[in-house]
Write a protein that holds these residues in place. Sequence first.
Motif, short mmCIF file in Angstrom:
data_model
loop_
_atom_site.label_atom_id
_atom_site.label_comp_id
_atom_site.label_asym_id
_atom_site.label_seq_id
_atom_site.Cartn_x
_atom_site.Cartn_y
_atom_site.Cartn_z
N SER A 27 -2.90 -6.12 -2.87
CA SER A 27 -3.13 -4.43 -3.37
C SER A 27 -4.01 -3.77 -3.18
O SER A 27 -4.75 -4.29 -3.01
N GLU A 65 0.94 7.51 -6.84
CA GLU A 65 0.63 5.81 -7.22
C GLU A 65 0.72 5.07 -8.49
O GLU A 65 0.50 5.74 -9.48
N SER A 66 1.42 4.39 -8.48
CA SER A 66 1.97 3.61 -10.66
C SER A 66 2.08 2.42 -9.96
O SER A 66 3.30 2.44 -8.83
N LEU A 75 5.45 0.93 -7.12
CA LEU A 75 5.16 -0.52 -6.96
C LEU A 75 5.82 -1.54 -7.49
O LEU A 75 6.19 -2.63 -5.74
N TYR A 124 5.85 3.78 0.00
CA TYR A 124 5.36 2.83 -0.53
C TYR A 124 6.09 1.62 0.56
O TYR A 124 6.96 0.86 1.06
N LEU A 177 -4.67 -0.61 -7.04
CA LEU A 177 -3.70 0.89 -7.68
C LEU A 177 -4.66 2.00 -8.31
O LEU A 177 -4.90 2.10 -9.06
N ASP A 230 1.02 -1.13 -0.13
CA ASP A 230 0.04 -0.53 0.11
C ASP A 230 0.87 1.03 -0.13
O ASP A 230 2.21 1.03 0.03
N PHE A 231 0.15 2.31 -0.42
CA PHE A 231 1.23 3.86 -0.28
C PHE A 231 0.26 4.85 0.51
O PHE A 231 -0.53 4.80 1.01
N ARG A 270 5.34 9.92 -0.65
CA ARG A 270 5.33 8.93 0.01
C ARG A 270 5.58 8.06 0.58
O ARG A 270 6.92 7.94 -0.45
#
Length: 474
Positions: free
Chosen positions: A171, A146-147, A151, A127, A174, A106-107, A125
Amino acid sequence: MPGRHLTDHQMRLYMTFRQTETIAVAAAKASFSAATAYRIEQDPRLPSAKAEPRERRRPDPLSDIFGHGVRRTLERRIRAWRALHGAESEVVFRQTHEPGRTGLSDFTDMGAFAITIGGVALDHRLYHFRLVYSGFEHAHVVLGGESFVALAEGLQNALWALGGALFEHRSDSLSAAFRNLDRDAREDLTRRYDDLCAHYGMTPTRNNKGVAHDNGSIESSHGHLKRAIKDALLMRGGADFADLPAYRHFIDEIVSRHNARNRSRIDAERAQLKALPDRRTSDYEEVGVRVTTSGGFTLRKVFYSVPSRLIGHRLRVRLYDDRLDVFIGGTPLMTLPRGRAHPSGKHAQIVNYRHVIHALRKKPMALLNLVYRDQLFPREAFRRTFDALLERLPERQACRIMVDLLALAHERACEAELAEALGDGLRADDLPDMTALRARFTPDPAKMPTVVVTLAPLQSYETLLDDSQIRDAA
């Protein structure tokens, strides 16, 4: 003072000073007037005790229906009715976790910590990866959003630090990476995520959209990690770091301390992990770009400068979270820091003055209204020096001197030292003296080594040959 209300604290200070001082002196020390002090002498109550309790400003339309204490009774009745006749509530099913089975990604946003790198705010942020059974954690600083790239890089770093792969990886779909993508792009992103998991023999799963507790084993872990980071920053005495690697090392240390506390469970889970493949898989996007006559290329609303000899060529770019690897054909050319467009959608620029300084020397006036002028200056002292030159000299002369300064920094490899000299000049309110600066940063001939090459006579090489070889050559 006029316009300010007297506080209880001021009143207590006044009463304390009043035991040994006159009214006027005690009032002055408590920061209010003597007139206020005389009013206090007449009525020594604290200001809070004099305040009138606030009541309703208009009639209560329900006063005839509900009297005093009826609200709590109504709430209890509603709660009891819901228990008997209300809708069914969602049930959280507690799970038994097997070692080596599930890992979560998760982020989490880090904006609340106000992290700075060299005094510049870092928009980033984390990961966050976690094993459900043992609590093993890994955190990776992500500069973008988030990409898939973020990830893929973070997940592979976590797996190789762990030393094994899991049976299942989960996950949060995304959601941010899917935003604003068309159907084909979404399908491509899903395919790449499935291929990434297949490379490590993991089954890809996603939690239900909008159901936070589906990923609760990592959502709750975000809070624990952030509290640890907050405490570490307080102990450190600040949130400013010299560079990005220093900040990443700081995060790694915090996560390592947490993993050390769970070492026995982590070791037990490692024994159940699947073996890693022979190599990592790609954690980048590859795109093709063409270098324009502006001396660079534009990618994702960011202009990147490259050496002008590449104008007209088509390049391959591997796009990572924090950098770009640039290739021409299969030959690697350079690595560039990755930039991001402004939140407003305005284009950004990543420019290296060394790529364009030779062209600027031919056309120095181009510097005046250059689109990426502020990004061209390698250090703040250069920008401030140009502002001072424009303020006190004609534009043509100011541009010529500034271009000469940049050329001097490039040719003599003295960017940091020259910036320091320019800063000293700004503090003394002096403009740069190019003659003095060239003399200062010209290599001293006395310090240059003297290299003497002595050539041996050709006949001396014959001593390396034996007699038979000499006769054969004759």
